[in-house]
Design an enzyme around this catalytic site. Structure first.
Site, PDB file in Angstrom:
ATOM      1  N   THR A 213      -0.063  -4.199   6.130  1.00  0.00           N
ATOM      2  CA  THR A 213      -1.110  -5.165   5.794  1.00  0.00           C
ATOM      3  C   THR A 213      -0.573  -6.501   5.311  1.00  0.00           C
ATOM      4  OG1 THR A 213      -1.255  -4.240   3.551  1.00  0.00           O
ATOM      5  CG2 THR A 213      -2.780  -3.376   5.204  1.00  0.00           C
TER       6      THR A 213
ATOM      7  N   THR B  47      -1.163   1.334   9.361  1.00  0.00           N
ATOM      8  CA  THR B  47      -2.220   1.398   8.372  1.00  0.00           C
ATOM      9  C   THR B  47      -3.534   1.749   9.050  1.00  0.00           C
ATOM     10  OG1 THR B  47      -2.697  -0.968   8.625  1.00  0.00           O
ATOM     11  CG2 THR B  47      -1.136  -0.329   6.896  1.00  0.00           C
TER      12      THR B  47
ATOM     13  N   ASP C 226     -23.528   5.371   5.437  1.00  0.00           N
ATOM     14  CA  ASP C 226     -22.752   4.794   6.528  1.00  0.00           C
ATOM     15  C   ASP C 226     -23.739   4.252   7.560  1.00  0.00           C
ATOM     16  OD1 ASP C 226     -21.134   4.430   8.914  1.00  0.00           O
ATOM     17  OD2 ASP C 226     -19.567   5.548   7.855  1.00  0.00           O
TER      18      ASP C 226
ATOM     19  N   ARG D 168     -10.808  -2.003   0.478  1.00  0.00           N
ATOM     20  CA  ARG D 168     -10.221  -3.334   0.506  1.00  0.00           C
ATOM     21  C   ARG D 168     -10.716  -4.097  -0.711  1.00  0.00           C
ATOM     22  NH1 ARG D 168      -6.908  -1.636   3.269  1.00  0.00           N
ATOM     23  NH2 ARG D 168      -6.191  -2.313   5.322  1.00  0.00           N
TER      24      ARG D 168
ATOM     25  N   ASP E  22      -8.035   0.478  -6.804  1.00  0.00           N
ATOM     26  CA  ASP E  22      -6.697   0.557  -6.222  1.00  0.00           C
ATOM     27  C   ASP E  22      -6.428  -0.680  -5.382  1.00  0.00           C
ATOM     28  OD1 ASP E  22      -4.194   1.928  -5.447  1.00  0.00           O
ATOM     29  OD2 ASP E  22      -5.122   1.975  -3.457  1.00  0.00           O
TER      30      ASP E  22
ATOM     31  N   GLU F 105      -4.522  -9.880  -3.833  1.00  0.00           N
ATOM     32  CA  GLU F 105      -3.263  -9.140  -3.992  1.00  0.00           C
ATOM     33  C   GLU F 105      -2.107  -9.983  -3.456  1.00  0.00           C
ATOM     34  OE1 GLU F 105      -3.283  -5.347  -2.054  1.00  0.00           O
ATOM     35  OE2 GLU F 105      -5.163  -4.722  -2.961  1.00  0.00           O
TER      36      GLU F 105
ATOM     37  N   HIS G 236      -2.582  -0.608  -5.055  1.00  0.00           N
ATOM     38  CA  HIS G 236      -2.862  -0.384  -3.626  1.00  0.00           C
ATOM     39  C   HIS G 236      -1.958   0.715  -3.072  1.00  0.00           C
ATOM     40  CE1 HIS G 236      -4.316  -2.517   0.294  1.00  0.00           C
ATOM     41  NE2 HIS G 236      -4.358  -1.198   0.411  1.00  0.00           N
TER      42      HIS G 236
ATOM     43  N   GLY H 159      -3.232   5.472  -0.519  1.00  0.00           N
ATOM     44  CA  GLY H 159      -2.801   6.106   0.721  1.00  0.00           C
ATOM     45  C   GLY H 159      -1.308   6.254   0.850  1.00  0.00           C
ATOM     46  N   TYR H 160      -0.569   6.213  -0.262  1.00  0.00           N
ATOM     47  CA  TYR H 160       0.889   6.142  -0.217  1.00  0.00           C
ATOM     48  C   TYR H 160       1.611   7.478  -0.342  1.00  0.00           C
ATOM     49  CZ  TYR H 160       2.160   1.251   0.269  1.00  0.00           C
ATOM     50  OH  TYR H 160       2.403  -0.003   0.780  1.00  0.00           O
TER      51      TYR H 160
END
Length: 377
Positions: free
Chosen positions: A45, A66, A146, A208, A232, A237, A254, A257-258
């Site tokens: 990103t 990503t 959604d 995001r 997060d 950023e 952030h 997802g790490y």
């Protein structure tokens, strides 16, 4: 051929060297001069792929390791013959683990029973679906929002964003960042929607940063309009707002997802896609092995006197404790990017084996297996 890669993408070095000249650089330092004669990019990103970067270069293919792709000007790429691909779902299990740890930590800190609370999930793609499933195992009533899916599939399984705000105790966002159209998510939670929330509600954002208006959230927290918030992802950023961080229940750099598993999957999807595009013999490449976390992969839980939800909560926190990441960011807010690039090894539920004792009913075993843990007696 030449390929330019973000140097922070794991497992990538030496994979493509047999087929191309490979140049590595930090994502934010990749420039047009660097890629003028490159055929492909593999990025994250931190590399904005638009006209400013790409015009006049030889680039024909871009892969981002990503889920999100708002850092790629997809329309300009399409108009200029550049194929792009992302890695949908690559880190969805990691974000599920992150949100699970956060939900359990919230329950412990605020002394509530998950079975008495409603979780509103905004965005029900790969990530949102998995988060909703784990939350249901923890005992939450779950509402799904959604709008694009509701239009395609019928609205019976979904509620509106206004209903989410009205009926949820905790709201968690898992949407892409979009700025136009009827489903635009930029500042989805703005001052108006935050004002519609109440002082008992909690907001979580791992999607995001721009999905939540940071200034409006800061004001809502200062005034006690909502109970708590956890972020997060952040506007601007890595230059995040320290005053906002001070007001949050948790703040992390952030890294939802790490997990190393999610990173490996993202890298694999990029290499496979590049191999297919250029007809290289790496279209079925896989990561051979991943490093181990600090804690042992097998651990014991005594089920005596505990509900299946309590046992699952204990297992989740063993696999990942969000408060460690929160403490690191608060200790050194200026090291946001370094914390991302040097993130400790985190492994997902299926890597861990729970030795479960005194589970006389067998229900805890079912819950743990449903979440993805292995069980031994």
């Amino acid at each position: 051929m030449k390929i330019v890669c973000d140097s922070h993408i794991p497992f990538l070095k030496d994979v493509l060297e047999p087929y191309a000249e490979v140049l590595y650089a930090p994502g934010q330092e990749i420039t047009r001069d660097m890629i003028t004669d490159a055929d492909a990019l593999i990025i994250r990103t931190r590399t904005r792929c638009d006209r400013n970067l790409l015009e006049g270069t030889k680039v024909r293919f871009i892969a981002t390791a990503t889920i999100g792709f708002d850092h790629i000007d997809t329309q300009w790429c399409r108009q200029n013959g550049i194929t792009w691909t992302n890695a949908p779902g690559c880190n969805s299990w990691s974000v599920q683990q992150y949100v699970g740890s956060l939900l359990v930590t919230l329950a412990n800190r605020f002394s509530f029973d998950c079975k008495q609370k409603t979780l509103g999930v905004v965005g029900v793609g790969n990530v949102g679906f998995k988060v909703a499933r784990l939350a249901a195992l923890l005992g939450f009533r779950v509402l799904l929002c959604d709008p694009p899916r509701a239009r395609r599939e019928g609205s019976s399984a979904f509620v509106t964003i206004d209903e989410i705000i009205e009926r949820s105790d905790i709201i968690t966002c898992h949407v892409p960042l979009t700025t136009t159209g009827q489903d635009a998510t930029f500042h989805l939670f703005d001052s108006q929607r935050l004002a519609a929330m109440n002082s008992s509600q909690i907001l979580i954002n791992t999607s995001r940063g721009e999905v939540v208006d940071g200034a409006a959230l800061k004001q809502a927290l200062k005034e006690g309009k909502i109970r708590a918030a956890s972020l997060d992802v952040w506007e601007n950023e890595p230059d995040i707002d320290p005053e906002l961080l001070d007001l949050l229940f948790t703040g992390t750099p952030h890294i939802a997802g790490y997990s190393i598993d999610g990173k490996a999957t993202g890298t694999m999807m990029c290499v496979n896609a590049l191999g297919k595009f250029f007809d290289l013999p790496c279209s079925d490449w896989e990561v051979d092995s991943a490093p181990l976390p600090a804690q042992p992969l097998e651990f014991t839980i005594d089920a005596a006197g505990k509900s299946p939800q309590q046992i699952l909560s204990e297992a989740i926190l063993y696999s990942y404790d969000i408060m460690q990441d929160d403490a690191r960011l608060r200790a050194d807010i200026q090291s946001f990017e370094r914390q991302r690039s040097t993130y400790p090894v985190r492994r997902e539920f299926p890597v861990f084996t729970v030795r479960l004792t005194n589970d006389t009913s067998g229900r805890a075993t079912v819950f743990l297996r449903e979440a993805g843990f292995n069980i031994t007696e």
